[in-house]
Write an enzyme that holds these catalytic residues in place. Sequence first.
Site, mmCIF file in Angstrom:
data_model
loop_
_atom_site.group_PDB
_atom_site.id
_atom_site.type_symbol
_atom_site.label_atom_id
_atom_site.label_comp_id
_atom_site.label_asym_id
_atom_site.label_seq_id
_atom_site.Cartn_x
_atom_site.Cartn_y
_atom_site.Cartn_z
ATOM 1 N N ARG A 100 0.882 -1.180 0.000
ATOM 2 C CA ARG A 100 0.000 0.000 0.000
ATOM 3 C C ARG A 100 0.908 1.214 0.000
ATOM 4 N NH1 ARG A 100 -5.225 1.467 3.633
ATOM 5 N NH2 ARG A 100 -6.046 0.115 1.999
ATOM 6 N N HIS A 127 -7.432 0.702 -6.349
ATOM 7 C CA HIS A 127 -7.583 -0.178 -5.183
ATOM 8 C C HIS A 127 -8.205 -1.500 -5.665
ATOM 9 C CE1 HIS A 127 -7.705 -1.372 -1.126
ATOM 10 N NE2 HIS A 127 -8.611 -0.553 -0.627
ATOM 11 N N GLN A 130 -10.080 -4.016 -3.298
ATOM 12 C CA GLN A 130 -11.424 -3.552 -2.947
ATOM 13 C C GLN A 130 -12.370 -3.796 -4.118
ATOM 14 O OE1 GLN A 130 -12.102 -1.890 0.271
ATOM 15 N NE2 GLN A 130 -14.101 -2.621 -0.370
ATOM 16 N N ASP A 224 -17.368 7.279 -1.220
ATOM 17 C CA ASP A 224 -16.077 7.111 -0.546
ATOM 18 C C ASP A 224 -15.724 8.463 0.075
ATOM 19 O OD1 ASP A 224 -13.623 6.047 0.301
ATOM 20 O OD2 ASP A 224 -12.633 6.460 -1.615
ATOM 21 N N CYS A 264 -16.323 1.520 0.846
ATOM 22 C CA CYS A 264 -15.163 0.672 1.145
ATOM 23 C C CYS A 264 -14.713 0.820 2.590
ATOM 24 C CB CYS A 264 -14.029 0.978 0.181
ATOM 25 S SG CYS A 264 -13.324 2.626 0.361
ATOM 26 N N ARG A 292 -13.279 -8.600 1.596
ATOM 27 C CA ARG A 292 -11.848 -8.341 1.359
ATOM 28 C C ARG A 292 -11.049 -9.609 1.664
ATOM 29 N NH1 ARG A 292 -9.848 -3.233 1.451
ATOM 30 N NH2 ARG A 292 -8.006 -4.366 0.788
HETATM 31 N N1 CP Z 1 -11.211 -0.213 2.577
HETATM 32 C C1 CP Z 1 -9.921 -0.232 2.981
HETATM 33 O O1 CP Z 1 -8.994 -0.435 2.196
HETATM 34 O O2 CP Z 1 -9.752 -0.036 4.318
HETATM 35 P P1 CP Z 1 -8.375 0.252 5.058
HETATM 36 O O3 CP Z 1 -7.850 1.552 4.539
HETATM 37 O O4 CP Z 1 -8.717 0.274 6.516
HETATM 38 O O5 CP Z 1 -7.417 -0.875 4.739
HETATM 39 N N1 NVA Z 2 -10.047 6.777 -1.234
HETATM 40 C C1 NVA Z 2 -9.653 6.288 0.068
HETATM 41 C C2 NVA Z 2 -9.877 4.811 0.172
HETATM 42 C C3 NVA Z 2 -9.562 4.237 1.525
HETATM 43 C C4 NVA Z 2 -9.726 2.744 1.573
HETATM 44 C C5 NVA Z 2 -8.197 6.633 0.321
HETATM 45 O O1 NVA Z 2 -7.379 6.458 -0.593
HETATM 46 O O2 NVA Z 2 -7.880 7.077 1.416
#
Ligand code: CP
Ligand code: NVA
Length: 304
Positions: A100, A127, A130, A224, A264, A292
Amino acid sequence: MHTFKGRDLLTLAELTPDEVAHVLDVAEEPADKRPEFEGASAALIFMKPSLRTRVSFEAGCVQLGIHPIVMGPHDAFSRHETVHDTVKVLERYVELIVLRTFAHSHVEEVAEHASVPVINALTDEYHPCQGLADLLTIRQHKGALQGLKLAYVGDGNNMAHTYLIAGALAGIDVSIASPAGYEPQASVVEQARAIAARYGTGSTLQLLGDPAAAVSGADVVVTDTWASMGQEEEHARRLQDFAGYSVDEELMSRADPSAIFMHCLPAHRGEEVADEVIDSAASVVFDEAENRLHAQRAWISLVL
Ligand code: CP
Ligand code: NVA
């Protein structure tokens, strides 16, 4: 016959519609330990915070008999070590790299150097994990994917990009409503249109300004956060710019009466979604979070 062994998951666009369906099928299978994975380890690297992704990857690895090694920003890609050198070290220890990070080019560079499969656990642009979990959730609640309408209301961010690609692959019509200046990247919209055309999935993609028009008749309504990780200092500004883009009961009433609501998570109640929606019978956000685990476990078992 599908061949997944050794493949990376960076955007979702690397999969065909058949392959997506196969991953979702495998995700529905029981979570059995896999004796062939004994002794394998996975590096899970988080340059940004995470609850769901971290815990679902860690738990999913354990379910498969893989040892997960979780690292933060002080462990990998720190101390001025190059991406190349970091990856060349990691692949001597682990069978899988999950990352990530911020720039999508970072995960691409990791994948370029890695001899082991790489999974994008969220970048500023995509993502895909997701995306797989969300397709699984929609399929479970709606029975099928082809021909549905998904409305995404809010920021044209990594999730909006992911729905464009996932929708194009699955034959879902995607309508996105964003304020001016917050639309999804034109290149991703083009990429999604090209995917729909290449596979003839029938998916149409619409970009609108008006949330009510986007949500009209939708089977799935999604939103989101308005300020993603890395945009924290823009939060106050974005609260103003996104006024009128909250998913509340009035907006949900424009959707199909049997529509589901998805997010998400983490959700910012009172901002992009009202309590009355996220806590309603239409909300499937915790199934989505659970999926997930199942979707990622399926992907890991296929690529290893
Ligand atoms: N939806 C998601 O990716 O959650 P986190 O940022 O908590 O991993
Ligand atoms: N768009 C959000 C998604 C979190 C899972 C971010 O990137 O923070």
